[in-house]
Design a protein around this motif. Structure first.
Motif, mmCIF file in Angstrom:
data_model
loop_
_atom_site.group_PDB
_atom_site.id
_atom_site.type_symbol
_atom_site.label_atom_id
_atom_site.label_comp_id
_atom_site.label_asym_id
_atom_site.label_seq_id
_atom_site.Cartn_x
_atom_site.Cartn_y
_atom_site.Cartn_z
ATOM 1 N N LEU A 66 72.392 20.708 67.865
ATOM 2 C CA LEU A 66 72.214 20.836 69.307
ATOM 3 C C LEU A 66 72.639 22.246 69.712
ATOM 4 N N LEU A 67 71.817 22.890 70.525
ATOM 5 C CA LEU A 67 72.163 24.207 71.047
ATOM 6 C C LEU A 67 72.871 24.022 72.392
ATOM 7 N N VAL A 68 74.047 24.570 72.504
ATOM 8 C CA VAL A 68 74.830 24.456 73.739
ATOM 9 C C VAL A 68 74.463 25.645 74.628
ATOM 10 N N ILE A 69 73.896 25.362 75.808
ATOM 11 C CA ILE A 69 73.413 26.432 76.684
ATOM 12 C C ILE A 69 73.992 26.268 78.083
ATOM 13 N N ASP A 70 74.029 27.387 78.822
ATOM 14 C CA ASP A 70 74.489 27.317 80.208
ATOM 15 C C ASP A 70 73.293 27.084 81.128
ATOM 16 N N ASP A 71 73.527 27.124 82.455
ATOM 17 C CA ASP A 71 72.462 26.815 83.405
ATOM 18 C C ASP A 71 71.394 27.902 83.469
ATOM 19 N N ARG A 72 71.593 29.021 82.765
ATOM 20 C CA ARG A 72 70.573 30.082 82.706
ATOM 21 C C ARG A 72 69.933 30.153 81.321
ATOM 22 N N ASP A 73 70.084 29.056 80.546
ATOM 23 C CA ASP A 73 69.493 28.932 79.209
ATOM 24 C C ASP A 73 70.047 29.949 78.216
ATOM 25 N N ARG A 74 71.251 30.457 78.458
ATOM 26 C CA ARG A 74 71.875 31.371 77.503
ATOM 27 C C ARG A 74 72.683 30.558 76.496
ATOM 28 N N LEU A 75 72.597 30.961 75.218
ATOM 29 C CA LEU A 75 73.249 30.222 74.147
ATOM 30 C C LEU A 75 74.755 30.440 74.177
ATOM 31 N N LEU A 76 75.509 29.328 74.152
ATOM 32 C CA LEU A 76 76.967 29.387 74.138
ATOM 33 C C LEU A 76 77.543 29.008 72.785
ATOM 34 N N GLY A 77 76.846 28.168 72.045
ATOM 35 C CA GLY A 77 77.356 27.716 70.755
ATOM 36 C C GLY A 77 76.383 26.753 70.112
ATOM 37 N N VAL A 78 76.772 26.253 68.917
ATOM 38 C CA VAL A 78 75.936 25.343 68.136
ATOM 39 C C VAL A 78 76.780 24.152 67.717
ATOM 40 N N PHE A 79 76.224 22.949 67.921
ATOM 41 C CA PHE A 79 76.893 21.709 67.514
ATOM 42 C C PHE A 79 75.998 21.024 66.490
ATOM 43 N N GLY A 80 76.476 20.947 65.219
ATOM 44 C CA GLY A 80 75.659 20.403 64.149
ATOM 45 C C GLY A 80 76.274 19.181 63.504
ATOM 46 N N GLU A 81 75.649 18.764 62.376
ATOM 47 C CA GLU A 81 76.087 17.555 61.691
ATOM 48 C C GLU A 81 77.524 17.677 61.184
ATOM 49 N N GLN A 82 77.900 18.853 60.656
ATOM 50 C CA GLN A 82 79.251 19.001 60.132
ATOM 51 C C GLN A 82 80.301 18.845 61.225
ATOM 52 N N GLU A 83 80.042 19.410 62.407
ATOM 53 C CA GLU A 83 80.977 19.255 63.533
ATOM 54 C C GLU A 83 81.075 17.784 63.951
ATOM 55 N N ALA A 84 79.913 17.096 63.946
ATOM 56 C CA ALA A 84 79.923 15.674 64.311
ATOM 57 C C ALA A 84 80.705 14.854 63.295
ATOM 58 N N LEU A 85 80.488 15.125 61.985
ATOM 59 C CA LEU A 85 81.209 14.386 60.941
ATOM 60 C C LEU A 85 82.719 14.604 61.048
ATOM 61 N N GLN A 86 83.129 15.847 61.275
ATOM 62 C CA GLN A 86 84.562 16.140 61.380
ATOM 63 C C GLN A 86 85.191 15.395 62.552
#
Length: 732
Positions: A66-86
Motif C-alpha cells: 500500500l502506498l501511503v499518500i497525503d491529500d495531494r497524492d504525494r508519497l509519504l511511505g510504503v506499507f508492505g507484507e513484511q510490515e504487516a507480518l511484523q
C-alpha cells in the motif's frame, strides 16, 4: 545518444507501470490497511474467467503493498507484507495503530522521466532487494508502481533464461516448519527471517522429511483480514499445493515454462542427493539477468542490422569471427562468409525437411565441397561403442565407407568421455597426433591422413561423430573450419531430435486417427448435450431472476428494490448469452449484434417508463465473441448502460440518446464505446475508486479481459474499453 534512444524505445518504463496502485491515507488503521490487502488478493472473478499467470501475478503484486499518500497524492511511505507480518506477529493493536506509525519512511522511489527504462527500475529493485518500486513525479506525486511481476510481463524472459542452471535462481532460503505449526507462529517466523514464505513439512517413521506445501505472507494477511484467531489456526487450514522440485543442473527455462503452464509461484531446487538448496520464485528469475548484457544485445542486434544493410556481402557474421580475423586476407574473408551461408542453408534444410537422411546427406555433400577434402562422413554409435557410417560424401577414386561397421576397442576407454564433454579432435597428421595404434589402424581403413572430428550430442548422450578426412596428404585445419564443423554438428543434433520427435508424432498420429473415428461417432451426441446444458443453464438463471422479481414485490425500501432490479439485469445478461449459444449453430461463439439488441431492449424496459423514450443507437457490425469474452463484456455493457439510464437523464427530452459501438480494430483487438449525451459524469468522482458496485464490476471485468478503459467527459459521458478476445482457458 543513439544507443540510449534505442533502449528507451525498446524498454520503455511505460511497459511495466501499474497506474492503479493501492493507496491509503496516513491515518488509516493497520487493521483496515491489512483488510484492503486481503480483499485485493481475494478479488472475485466470475466462474470460467480464469486469468493467465502474468495478470494474476500482477494483481497479487499490487495487493502486496500500500502506498501511503497525503491529500495531494504525494508519497509519504510504503506499507508492505513484511510490515504487516511484523505487526501481526508482535501482537500490535491493529485498530489503534496507523499505517503512518509502521510504514517505511522515507520510501525508496524512482522519479519518472521519459528517459528512464525498465533496466533502471530493475537495477533499483535489485540494489535494494525489494519487490515494489513507487514511481513519482518531480513534485513527489504518485505516478504508479513498478513491480517485479510487471517487469516480467514486459520483458521476453524466455530468451534471456536459456542455458542457465536452475541453481542460479535459488536465492531465497528454504525456511521450514512442521505442518502442525499455527499461523501466528508462522507469521513470527517470516518476520524474524525476513522471508515471504515458509515450506511446511512432515516427518515419517524413518525420520525422512518431505514438503507437503507452502504458506505465503499473503495467505496470512488474508486470514487476518477475515478476523480469524491466527494462534488457534493450524497451517494445514490454508495449505497450498505440494511444491515442484528441480535439480540444480536443470534449465532455468524449463522451470520457468513449468511455472507458466501450472500457474505455480514457487519451486524447490535440490542437489543430486535430494538436499534442499534454495527456493525459486518468479521474481528470482529477474535477479539472474545480466542487465548490461541485455542492453548490449539490443544495441548489437540493431547495429548488426544496420551494418548488413550498409555493407551487404562484405558483412562478416560475428559468430564466425575469430582471433585471426584482423590478419585475414580477402580470400579468407570470403571463405568465412561462405561458412555463414553454408550454415544458413543447413538451417533452412532443417526447417524445410523432416527426412533425417536427406538432411545429413546434404550436409556432408556441402561440407566436402566447401572444405575441398576427400571424405566427409557421419558415424553413429551403438550402445557398445561399435558403430556404422550412416551418410558419406567421398571424392572420386577413394573407396566408399558408407554402411561399413567398426569396433574400436580403444574408443570407449580413451575417447568416449572426452567427446561427451564436447571435445573436438583436430589432427593435421594422424601419425604425429599421438593416437593409439588401434585407433590409427581404423583410420587407415578409411584412407585417413588428416582428421577433423566433432561430436554430435543429444543432451548427455553421444549420438555420433561428424568427420572430415583429408586422405591424400597431411592438412592444416584452420580455426574457422573447425568452428564451421562444430556449428554444423549443433544443427545436425537439432535435425536428429526433430526427426525423432516427428517419428514419435507420426506414431501418435496413427493412434489418434483411430481415436478420431470414435470421437466423430459421438460428436453429434455431445453437441446435443452441450446445447441442452446451455438451455438448462439459461433456464436456471431465468428461474433465479424470476425469484428475485417475486421477492422484490415484498420489498418496500426503494434502495433495496433498486438493488434487486440491478441483480436481475445482471443475471439476465448472462442468461441471454447461454440462450444465444443454445440457438446458434456455432456452440462456442455468439453474434454480438443480436446479443446487444436483446440485452439493451431488456434494460430499456426495466428502467424507462416515461412518455418520452430514450433513443438507443447500436453499431456493432459482424462481431463474434466466445463465451469467456462475451460474459464479462456483456456485464460491462449492462453496468454502463444501466448507469446511463439511471443517472444521465434527470429530465425527459426528445434528444436523450445512448449509443453503443463495438468494432474489431485488428485481427485480435476490439474497441467498445458506451456514450450518452446526458448531464455528464461528475468531475469530482473517480470511477476507478468509488463505492459504486457497478463501476467496481466494470473495473474488475476490464482487468479480467486484460483491457484498458478510459472516460471522456467532454460531451456527456463516454466510456471506451479496448480489449482482446480471451481463449477458453484464459488470456491467449
Amino acid at each position: 545518444m543513439e544507443q540510449q534512444n534505442l533502449l528507451v524505445s525498446e524498454f520503455s518504463l511505460e511497459l511495466a507501470i501499474d497506474s492503479r496502485p493501492l493507496t491509503v491515507r496516513p491515518d488509516t488503521a493497520l487493521q483496515a490497511a491489512i483488510e484492503i490487502m486481503g480483499n485485493a488478493q481475494s478479488s472475485c472473478v466470475a466462474p470460467g474467467l480464469e486469468l493467465s499467470l502474468h495478470p494474476n501475478l500482477q494483481r497479487q503484486a499490487r495487493a502486496q503493498v500500500l502506498l501511503v499518500i497525503d491529500d495531494r497524492d504525494r508519497l509519504l511511505g510504503v506499507f508492505g507484507e513484511q510490515e504487516a507480518l511484523q505487526a501481526i506477529a508482535a501482537g500490535v493493536d491493529l485498530m489503534r495503530t496507523t499505517v503512518a506509525d509502521i510504514a517505511q519512511q522515507p520510501a525508496i522511489v524512482l522519479t519518472y522521466s521519459p528517459e528512464v527504462t525498465l533496466f533502471t527500475a530493475l537495477a533499483r529493485l535489485r540494489q535494494h532487494q525489494i519487490h515494489h518500486l513507487p514511481v513519482v513525479s518531480t513534485e513527489g506525486t504518485v505516478v504508479g508502481l513498478i513491480t517485479t511481476a510487471g517487469i516480467r510481463a514486459a520483458l521476453q524472459v524466455d530468451d534471456l533464461l536459456k542455458s542457465r542452471p536452475v541453481s542460479e535462481v535459488a536465492k531465497d532460503p528454504v525456511v521450514q516448519a512442521p505442518q502442525t505449526t499455527s499461523i501466528l507462529t508462522l507469521a513470527g517466523l517470516m518476520a524474524e527471517r525476513q522471508v515471504n514464505q515458509v515450506v511446511l513439512t512432515q516427518t515419517n517413521a524413518d525420520q525422512e522429511t518431505t514438503a507437503v506445501g507452502i504458506i505465503s505472507a499473503r495467505n496470512i494477511i488474508l486470514l487476518n483480514s477475515l478476523g480469524l484467531d491466527l494462534a488457534k489456526l493450524p497451517a494445514t487450514a490454508i495449505l497450498n499445493p505440494v511444491l515442484p522440485c528441480f535439480s540444480a543442473s536443470e534449465s532455468v527455462l524449463a522451470a520457468y515454462w513449468y511455472m507458466q503452464q501450472q500457474q505455480v509461484q514457487h519451486f524447490i531446487v535440490t542437489s543430486p542427493t535430494g538436499e534442499w538448496l534454495g527456493l525459486g520464485t518468479p521474481t528470482s528469475f529477474l535477479y539472474t539477468l545480466d542487465l548490461p548484457a541485455i542492453a548490449d544485445v539490443a544495441i548489437a542486434v540493431e547495429q548488426s542490422i544496420e551494418a548488413f544493410a550498409t555493407d551487404g556481402d562484405r558483412f562478416t557474421p560475428p559468430s564466425l569471427v575469430t582471433a585471426e580475423s584482423s590478419s585475414l586476407n580477402l580470400e579468407e574473408l570470403q571463405e568465412q562468409l561462405a561458412c555463414s551461408r553454408l550454415l544458413e542453408r543447413m538451417a533452412l534444410h532443417i526447417r524445410e525437411s523432416l527426412q533425417l537422411n536427406t538432411i545429413l546427406q546434404t550436409a556432408v555433400d556441402e561440407v566436402r565441397q566447401f572444405l575441398k577434402t576427400e571424405r566427409v562422413l557421419i558415424y553413429r554409435f551403438n550402445p557398445d561403442w561399435s558403430g556404422r557410417v550412416v551418410v558419406e560424401a567421398v571424392g572420386e577414386g577413394w573407396q566408399p565407407a558408407l554402411g561399413s561397421t567398426t569396433q574400436d576397442t580403444c574408443f570407449g576407454q580413451n575417447y568416449a568421455q572426452a567427446y561427451k564433454e564436447g571435445r573436438t579432435l583436430v589432427a593435421d597428421d594422424i601419425y604425429t597426433a599421438g593416437f593409439s595404434q588401434c585407433h590409427i589402424d581404423i583410420l587407415v581403413l578409411f584412407d585417413v591422413r588428416a582428421s577433423l572430428v566433432v561430436p554430435i550430442l543429444q543432451g548427455n548422450h553421444l549420438w555420433g561423430l561428424l568427420c572430415a578426412y583429408h586422405c591424400s596428404e597431411p592438412r592444416h585445419w584452420r580455426s574457422f573450419e573447425v568452428e564451421l564443423l562444430k556449428q554444423l554438428a549443433t544443427h545436425m543434433a537439432i535435425a536428429i531430435q526433430q526427426s525423432e520427435l516427428y517419428q514419435q508424432l507420426q506414431n501418435e498420429l496413427a493412434e489418434r486417427k483411430k481415436a478420431e473415428a470414435q470421437l466423430k461417432i459421438s460428436l453429434r451426441e455431445k453437441e446435443s448435450l452441450l446445447k441442452e446444458i446451455h438451455h438448462r443453464v439459461k433456464n436456471n438463471l431465468q428461474v433465479i431472476s424470476s425469484v428475485l422479481r417475486l421477492q422484490s414485490d415484498y420489498v418496500k425500501d426503494a434502495q433495496v428494490l433498486e438493488l434487486f432490479k440491478d441483480s436481475q439485469n445482471r443475471i439476465r445478461s448472462m442468461a441471454l448469452i447461454h440462450e444465444k449459444l443454445y440457438q446458434s449453430s456455432d456452440l462456442s461463439r455468439i453474434n454480438l449484434s443480436e446479443y446487444l439488441t436483446e440485452l439493451t431492449g431488456n434494460l430499456m424496459r426495466s428502467y424507462t417508463s416515461g412518455a418520452v423514450p430514450i433513443r438507443l443507437k447500436i453499431t456493432s457490425g459482424d462481431v463474434w465473441l466466445n463465451i469467456d469474452t462475451a460474459i464479462p463484456c456483456g456485464l460491462i455493457i449492462n453496468e454502463l448502460v444501466s448507469n446511463s439510464l439511471k443517472h444521465a437523464f434527470p429530465r425527459p427530452q426528445e434528444t436523450n440518446e445512448i449509443e453503443i459501438e463495438i468494432q474489431q480494430t485488428d485481427a485480435e483487438q476490439f474497441t467498445l464505446t458506451v456514450r450518452d449525451n446526458g448531464i455528464g459524469f461528475p468531475e469530482t468522482l473517480d470511477f476507478r475508486n468509488t463505492e459504486s458496485l457497478g463501476l467496481e464490476l466494470v473495473c474488475i471485468f476490464t482487468e479480467q479481459l486484460g483491457g484498458r478503459i478510459e472516460l471522456d467527459r467532454s460531451n456527456g459521458t463516454a466510456f471506451t474499453l479496448t480489449f482482446s478476445e480471451m481463449s477458453d482457458t484464459g488470456r491467449e
